[in-house]
Design an enzyme around this catalytic site. Structure first.
Site, short mmCIF file in Angstrom:
data_model
loop_
_atom_site.label_atom_id
_atom_site.label_comp_id
_atom_site.label_asym_id
_atom_site.label_seq_id
_atom_site.Cartn_x
_atom_site.Cartn_y
_atom_site.Cartn_z
CE1 TYR A 18 -3.99 -2.03 -0.01
CE2 TYR A 18 -2.81 -3.33 1.63
CZ TYR A 18 -3.86 -3.19 0.73
OH TYR A 18 -4.77 -4.20 0.58
CG PHE A 45 -11.19 -2.28 9.63
CD1 PHE A 45 -10.87 -1.92 8.31
CD2 PHE A 45 -10.55 -1.59 10.66
CE1 PHE A 45 -9.95 -0.90 8.05
CE2 PHE A 45 -9.64 -0.56 10.40
CZ PHE A 45 -9.35 -0.22 9.10
C1 LIG Z 1 -2.48 -7.97 -3.06
C2 LIG Z 1 -3.40 -8.19 -4.27
C3 LIG Z 1 -4.78 -7.60 -3.94
C4 LIG Z 1 -2.79 -7.46 -5.46
O1 LIG Z 1 -3.70 -7.42 -6.53
P1 LIG Z 1 -3.22 -7.22 -8.07
O2 LIG Z 1 -4.43 -6.94 -8.87
O3 LIG Z 1 -2.34 -8.34 -8.43
O4 LIG Z 1 -2.35 -5.89 -7.92
P2 LIG Z 1 -1.98 -4.90 -9.14
O5 LIG Z 1 -1.79 -5.71 -10.39
O6 LIG Z 1 -2.97 -3.79 -9.21
O7 LIG Z 1 -0.60 -4.36 -8.60
C5 LIG Z 1 -0.29 -2.99 -8.50
C6 LIG Z 1 1.16 -2.86 -8.12
O8 LIG Z 1 1.35 -3.44 -6.83
C7 LIG Z 1 2.35 -4.48 -6.88
N1 LIG Z 1 1.89 -5.52 -5.95
C8 LIG Z 1 0.68 -6.08 -5.90
N2 LIG Z 1 0.62 -6.97 -4.90
C9 LIG Z 1 1.82 -6.97 -4.32
C10 LIG Z 1 2.37 -7.71 -3.23
N3 LIG Z 1 1.64 -8.62 -2.55
N4 LIG Z 1 3.65 -7.44 -2.88
C11 LIG Z 1 4.39 -6.53 -3.57
N5 LIG Z 1 3.91 -5.80 -4.61
C12 LIG Z 1 2.64 -6.04 -4.98
C13 LIG Z 1 2.34 -4.93 -8.32
O9 LIG Z 1 3.54 -5.54 -8.65
C14 LIG Z 1 2.11 -3.62 -9.04
O10 LIG Z 1 3.31 -2.88 -9.04
P3 LIG Z 1 3.65 -1.84 -10.21
O11 LIG Z 1 2.58 -0.80 -10.17
O12 LIG Z 1 5.01 -1.35 -9.86
O13 LIG Z 1 3.59 -2.66 -11.48
C15 LIG Z 1 -3.55 -9.69 -4.63
O14 LIG Z 1 -2.28 -10.22 -4.90
C16 LIG Z 1 -4.19 -10.52 -3.53
O15 LIG Z 1 -5.39 -10.71 -3.53
N6 LIG Z 1 -3.38 -11.02 -2.56
C17 LIG Z 1 -3.87 -11.90 -1.48
C18 LIG Z 1 -4.86 -11.20 -0.55
C19 LIG Z 1 -4.27 -9.98 0.11
O16 LIG Z 1 -3.17 -9.99 0.62
N7 LIG Z 1 -5.07 -8.89 0.10
C20 LIG Z 1 -4.71 -7.66 0.74
C21 LIG Z 1 -5.40 -7.60 2.05
S1 LIG Z 1 -4.93 -6.19 3.00
#
Ligand SMILES: CC(C)(COP(=O)(O)OP(=O)(O)OC[C@H]1O[C@@H](n2cnc3c(N)ncnc32)[C@H](O)[C@@H]1OP(=O)(O)O)[C@@H](O)C(=O)NCCC(=O)NCCS
Length: 399
Positions: free
Chosen positions: A119, A399
């Site tokens: 984030y 949350f």
């Molecule tokens: C985390 C999650 C929501 C990311 O979704 P996503 O659609 O793959 O993310 P995006 O493609 O929009 O990624 C945006 C950027 O964030 C980075 N990013 C996304 N997830 C990341 C992670 N877990 N760690 C590091 N970088 C990450 C991407 O590489 C991308 O970077 P860039 O802009 O430099 O190319 C997904 O991997 C997920 O559902 N993870 C498991 C559940 C979770 O952890 N949810 C968060 C709860 S707080």
């Protein structure tokens, strides 16, 4: 890919995404609770055809800031199916969720992060800190000349008396979130699947005769070894409205029989307990991050808190267009004003680091040594004196 709020009839699809991303096989009662706390009109779903492949939601919160309280959107239920990851779905959902917060006039957006790497890119920084602690009960004795004024109550009574105690206490600690009646119901729901081998919640109420002034919520995991009691007591929450309540509640908790170890979760990083034990080193501590904050409206956020000393500061906020610019902050213990200016900045801070210093959990001087905050030493020192606060950050609400 379409992005839009999730409708009532699509709720199963929302649960499906969360079940995949959080390795969760939801039970009907868990789905029911999730539905209770989610505000469908504040959700965002990513749709691939008719299938929901990404989810996110805002919850309507009010968060304590130093000397005040401000509306905050609580980002939750973030997930993208493993089949659709790293295509920008999260970034689009975050853009929409932050816009939704702005539409709801929330100057702050907050969240609990599953991973620290996600984030920061959206301007969020850690804003509260949390301590996990543990002590052998044999070293946890607190002296007192009478039994603690504590009685055990059931969940129904807890739901009646805890909210008022909590609401008073949460106003003291930056980072605390107001709990709505719905949130209380969810937080005390105590589903079997949440217990991890511990008992159901036990509720203890402090009342020395002037009405309830503090409470504790805890569980016990029973264990015996070679005929010796080795049980664990897990303290989920101790919320005390005054010092007598605080001391008696800990005296009560450390007095429960057959316990070998007491574990404390989600505590503030500084608390009187450290000064109440004969051998405080026995109370081990590990510090963890708490909630993350993104400042969405710098003027409202900075004017909405109070400052430890009177002072003025021109802050250059470095960051995305919605917040970038110079702001004149004039504030003190009685209130503050903040507006855009074209004056020369005293300090330059990325919005993420401003969020980290906002509640007082982190200081500008350390961030300047790390090279992420700019400014001369006098201005940085003034900023730290202003932004520090006399209570630690704390947040007990998930949350
Ligand atoms: C985390 C999650 C929501 C990311 O979704 P996503 O659609 O793959 O993310 P995006 O493609 O929009 O990624 C945006 C950027 O964030 C980075 N990013 C996304 N997830 C990341 C992670 N877990 N760690 C590091 N970088 C990450 C991407 O590489 C991308 O970077 P860039 O802009 O430099 O190319 C997904 O991997 C997920 O559902 N993870 C498991 C559940 C979770 O952890 N949810 C968060 C709860 S707080």
């Amino acid at each position: 890919m379409d992005f839009r709020p999730i409708a009532e009839y699509e709720f199963d699809g929302y649960i499906n995404v969360l079940s995949h991303v959080f390795a969760w096989d939801p039970k009907p009662e868990e789905v029911e609770l999730e539905r209770k706390q989610i505000e469908l009109d504040r959700t965002v779903g990513a749709f691939d055809g008719d299938t929901i492949v990404g989810t996110g939601a805002n919850l309507t919160f009010e968060m304590t800031v130093p000397g005040g309280s401000l509306p905050a959107g609580g980002v939750t239920a973030i997930g993208v199916l493993p089949s659709h990851r790293r295509r920008g779905i999260l970034s689009e959902m975050m853009r929409r969720l932050l816009d939704d917060s702005r539409d709801h006039e929330e100057p702050l957006s907050i969240l609990w992060a599953s991973e620290a790497s996600i984030y920061g890119r959206y301007g969020f920084g850690v804003t509260t800190r949390s301590a996990r602690r543990e002590i052998a009960r044999s070293h946890a004795k607190i002296d007192g000349d009478r039994p603690p004024a504590v009685r055990l109550i059931d969940k129904d009574e807890a739901l009646q008396v805890f909210p008022e105690i909590y609401e008073n206490v949460r106003r003291r600690f930056p980072g605390m979130i107001a709990r709505t009646p719905g949130k209380w119901e969810v937080d005390l729901a105590d589903l079997e699947s949440w217990r991890d081998g511990y008992t159901a919640n036990r509720f203890a109420l402090y009342d020395a005769g002037d009405g309830p002034a503090g409470y504790a919520r805890y569980r016990i995991k029973e264990r015996w070894e070679a005929g010796q009691p080795k049980s664990e007591l897990l303290v989920a929450e101790v919320v005390a409205g005054d010092d007598s309540a605080y001391r008696d509640l800990w005296r009560f908790l450390f007095g429960v029989d057959l316990i070998e170890t007491v574990k404390l979760r989600g505590r503030p990083t500084r608390e009187p307990l450290d000064h109440m034990l004969a051998d405080p080193r026995r109370l081990t501590t590990s510090i963890h991050e708490g909630i993350w904050l993104r400042i969405l409206d710098v003027e409202r956020a900075l004017a909405g808190r109070r400052y430890r000393i009177d002072g003025s500061l021109v802050i250059e906020v470095v960051g995305p267009d919605d917040v970038a610019g110079r702001y004149l902050l004039e504030g003190g213990p009685d209130g503050a004003d903040c507006r855009r200016t074209d004056k020369t900045p005293d300090i330059a801070v990325p919005v993420k680091e401003l969020g980290m210093a906002y509640l007082g959990a982190f200081d500008f001087a350390t961030m300047a040594h790390a090279g992420v905050v700019d400014g001369d030493q006098t201005a940085i020192r003034r900023a730290d004196l202003m932004f520090s606060w006399h209570e630690p950050t704390w947040c007990t609400v998930g949350f």
